[in-house]
Scaffold this motif. Sequence first.
Motif, PDB file in Angstrom:
ATOM      1  N   UNK A  65      36.893  35.298 -30.143  1.00  0.00           N
ATOM      2  CA  UNK A  65      36.061  36.459 -29.797  1.00  0.00           C
ATOM      3  C   UNK A  65      35.966  36.642 -28.284  1.00  0.00           C
ATOM      4  N   UNK A  66      35.884  35.532 -27.545  1.00  0.00           N
ATOM      5  CA  UNK A  66      35.804  35.601 -26.080  1.00  0.00           C
ATOM      6  C   UNK A  66      37.034  36.272 -25.477  1.00  0.00           C
ATOM      7  N   UNK A  67      38.149  36.240 -26.209  1.00  0.00           N
ATOM      8  CA  UNK A  67      39.392  36.804 -25.712  1.00  0.00           C
ATOM      9  C   UNK A  67      39.336  38.287 -25.401  1.00  0.00           C
ATOM     10  N   UNK A  68      38.411  39.003 -25.984  1.00  0.00           N
ATOM     11  CA  UNK A  68      38.352  40.447 -25.733  1.00  0.00           C
ATOM     12  C   UNK A  68      37.119  40.872 -24.942  1.00  0.00           C
ATOM     13  N   UNK A  69      36.264  39.942 -24.581  1.00  0.00           N
ATOM     14  CA  UNK A  69      35.020  40.291 -23.884  1.00  0.00           C
ATOM     15  C   UNK A  69      35.286  40.939 -22.534  1.00  0.00           C
ATOM     16  N   UNK A  70      36.219  40.409 -21.759  1.00  0.00           N
ATOM     17  CA  UNK A  70      36.480  40.989 -20.433  1.00  0.00           C
ATOM     18  C   UNK A  70      36.991  42.423 -20.537  1.00  0.00           C
ATOM     19  N   UNK A  71      37.819  42.699 -21.541  1.00  0.00           N
ATOM     20  CA  UNK A  71      38.318  44.072 -21.734  1.00  0.00           C
ATOM     21  C   UNK A  71      37.197  45.004 -22.168  1.00  0.00           C
ATOM     22  N   UNK A  72      36.290  44.492 -23.009  1.00  0.00           N
ATOM     23  CA  UNK A  72      35.155  45.317 -23.434  1.00  0.00           C
ATOM     24  C   UNK A  72      34.232  45.613 -22.258  1.00  0.00           C
ATOM     25  N   UNK A  73      34.036  44.624 -21.405  1.00  0.00           N
ATOM     26  CA  UNK A  73      33.207  44.847 -20.213  1.00  0.00           C
ATOM     27  C   UNK A  73      33.877  45.826 -19.263  1.00  0.00           C
ATOM     28  N   UNK A  74      35.226  45.818 -19.215  1.00  0.00           N
ATOM     29  CA  UNK A  74      35.955  46.787 -18.394  1.00  0.00           C
ATOM     30  C   UNK A  74      35.761  48.210 -18.921  1.00  0.00           C
ATOM     31  N   UNK A  75      35.519  48.318 -20.235  1.00  0.00           N
ATOM     32  CA  UNK A  75      35.216  49.625 -20.834  1.00  0.00           C
ATOM     33  C   UNK A  75      33.745  49.988 -20.658  1.00  0.00           C
ATOM     34  N   UNK A  76      33.029  49.173 -19.910  1.00  0.00           N
ATOM     35  CA  UNK A  76      31.598  49.343 -19.623  1.00  0.00           C
ATOM     36  C   UNK A  76      30.735  49.236 -20.873  1.00  0.00           C
ATOM     37  N   UNK A  77      31.020  48.197 -21.649  1.00  0.00           N
ATOM     38  CA  UNK A  77      30.191  47.930 -22.829  1.00  0.00           C
ATOM     39  C   UNK A  77      28.755  47.705 -22.363  1.00  0.00           C
ATOM     40  N   UNK A  78      27.827  48.275 -23.093  1.00  0.00           N
ATOM     41  CA  UNK A  78      26.408  48.167 -22.748  1.00  0.00           C
ATOM     42  C   UNK A  78      25.892  46.770 -23.064  1.00  0.00           C
ATOM     43  N   UNK A  79      26.343  46.204 -24.168  1.00  0.00           N
ATOM     44  CA  UNK A  79      25.924  44.856 -24.551  1.00  0.00           C
ATOM     45  C   UNK A  79      27.036  44.205 -25.366  1.00  0.00           C
ATOM     46  N   UNK A  80      27.264  42.918 -25.113  1.00  0.00           N
ATOM     47  CA  UNK A  80      28.246  42.128 -25.855  1.00  0.00           C
ATOM     48  C   UNK A  80      27.595  40.794 -26.179  1.00  0.00           C
TER      49      UNK A  80
ATOM     50  N   UNK B 140      32.334  33.830 -36.929  1.00  0.00           N
ATOM     51  CA  UNK B 140      31.888  34.226 -35.593  1.00  0.00           C
ATOM     52  C   UNK B 140      31.727  35.738 -35.570  1.00  0.00           C
ATOM     53  N   UNK B 141      30.541  36.175 -35.144  1.00  0.00           N
ATOM     54  CA  UNK B 141      30.226  37.599 -35.112  1.00  0.00           C
ATOM     55  C   UNK B 141      30.165  38.087 -33.671  1.00  0.00           C
ATOM     56  N   UNK B 142      30.951  39.095 -33.378  1.00  0.00           N
ATOM     57  CA  UNK B 142      30.916  39.763 -32.080  1.00  0.00           C
ATOM     58  C   UNK B 142      30.168  41.072 -32.275  1.00  0.00           C
TER      59      UNK B 142
ATOM     60  N   UNK C 142      37.356  50.598 -27.735  1.00  0.00           N
ATOM     61  CA  UNK C 142      36.752  49.292 -27.996  1.00  0.00           C
ATOM     62  C   UNK C 142      37.219  48.740 -29.345  1.00  0.00           C
ATOM     63  N   UNK C 143      37.319  49.602 -30.341  1.00  0.00           N
ATOM     64  CA  UNK C 143      37.823  49.164 -31.648  1.00  0.00           C
ATOM     65  C   UNK C 143      39.248  48.613 -31.532  1.00  0.00           C
ATOM     66  N   UNK C 144      40.094  49.306 -30.785  1.00  0.00           N
ATOM     67  CA  UNK C 144      41.473  48.841 -30.605  1.00  0.00           C
ATOM     68  C   UNK C 144      41.525  47.494 -29.887  1.00  0.00           C
ATOM     69  N   UNK C 145      40.699  47.328 -28.866  1.00  0.00           N
ATOM     70  CA  UNK C 145      40.665  46.072 -28.116  1.00  0.00           C
ATOM     71  C   UNK C 145      40.278  44.912 -29.042  1.00  0.00           C
ATOM     72  N   UNK C 146      39.275  45.134 -29.868  1.00  0.00           N
ATOM     73  CA  UNK C 146      38.804  44.094 -30.792  1.00  0.00           C
ATOM     74  C   UNK C 146      39.877  43.755 -31.834  1.00  0.00           C
ATOM     75  N   UNK C 147      40.483  44.767 -32.403  1.00  0.00           N
ATOM     76  CA  UNK C 147      41.516  44.531 -33.415  1.00  0.00           C
ATOM     77  C   UNK C 147      42.742  43.832 -32.818  1.00  0.00           C
ATOM     78  N   UNK C 148      43.111  44.185 -31.581  1.00  0.00           N
ATOM     79  CA  UNK C 148      44.238  43.525 -30.921  1.00  0.00           C
ATOM     80  C   UNK C 148      43.947  42.041 -30.648  1.00  0.00           C
TER      81      UNK C 148
END
Length: 128
Positions: free
Chosen positions: A16-31, A103-105, A117-123
């Motif tokens: 799950x940690x593998x996609x956190x930086x990309x989600x933050x780059x998309x300006x995720x409000x909360x992860x 593990x729940x993200x 964000x969906x694509x980043x998570x699925x990848x």
Amino acid sequence: MAERGILAYFHSPQEAEGCVSKLKALRAIDVQIDKIGQYPGHGIDETYNPLSNSDFAGLAHLTLGAAPSSQDARILMAANPDASGMSDGGHDFYTDDMTRRDTLLTVVVDEATFDQALRVIEEAGGRI
């Protein structure tokens, strides 16, 4: 702007940690990343010998790290194939894609970046 929430399941916190930086780059409000399970309790993080420990709570505690609320719950948890090691052989745990995804993200994103964000998570191997 509207917000959207995403719940994605992974096999491990590291996955799950593998996609956190990309989600933050998309300006995720909360992860947030959490371990989830069928039973209450936090699990066992140390070697545990039930023969030398006087407060042994039972098989469910030893193998699942569960904290049963009653003797009945303790017995039912110990009968689970995860605790007992016994299986009926009718279910292949390794081919069912959702099995063992404990593990729940949880992600909150702006609606404009939801599809990305969906694509980043699925990848990254997550299941929505």
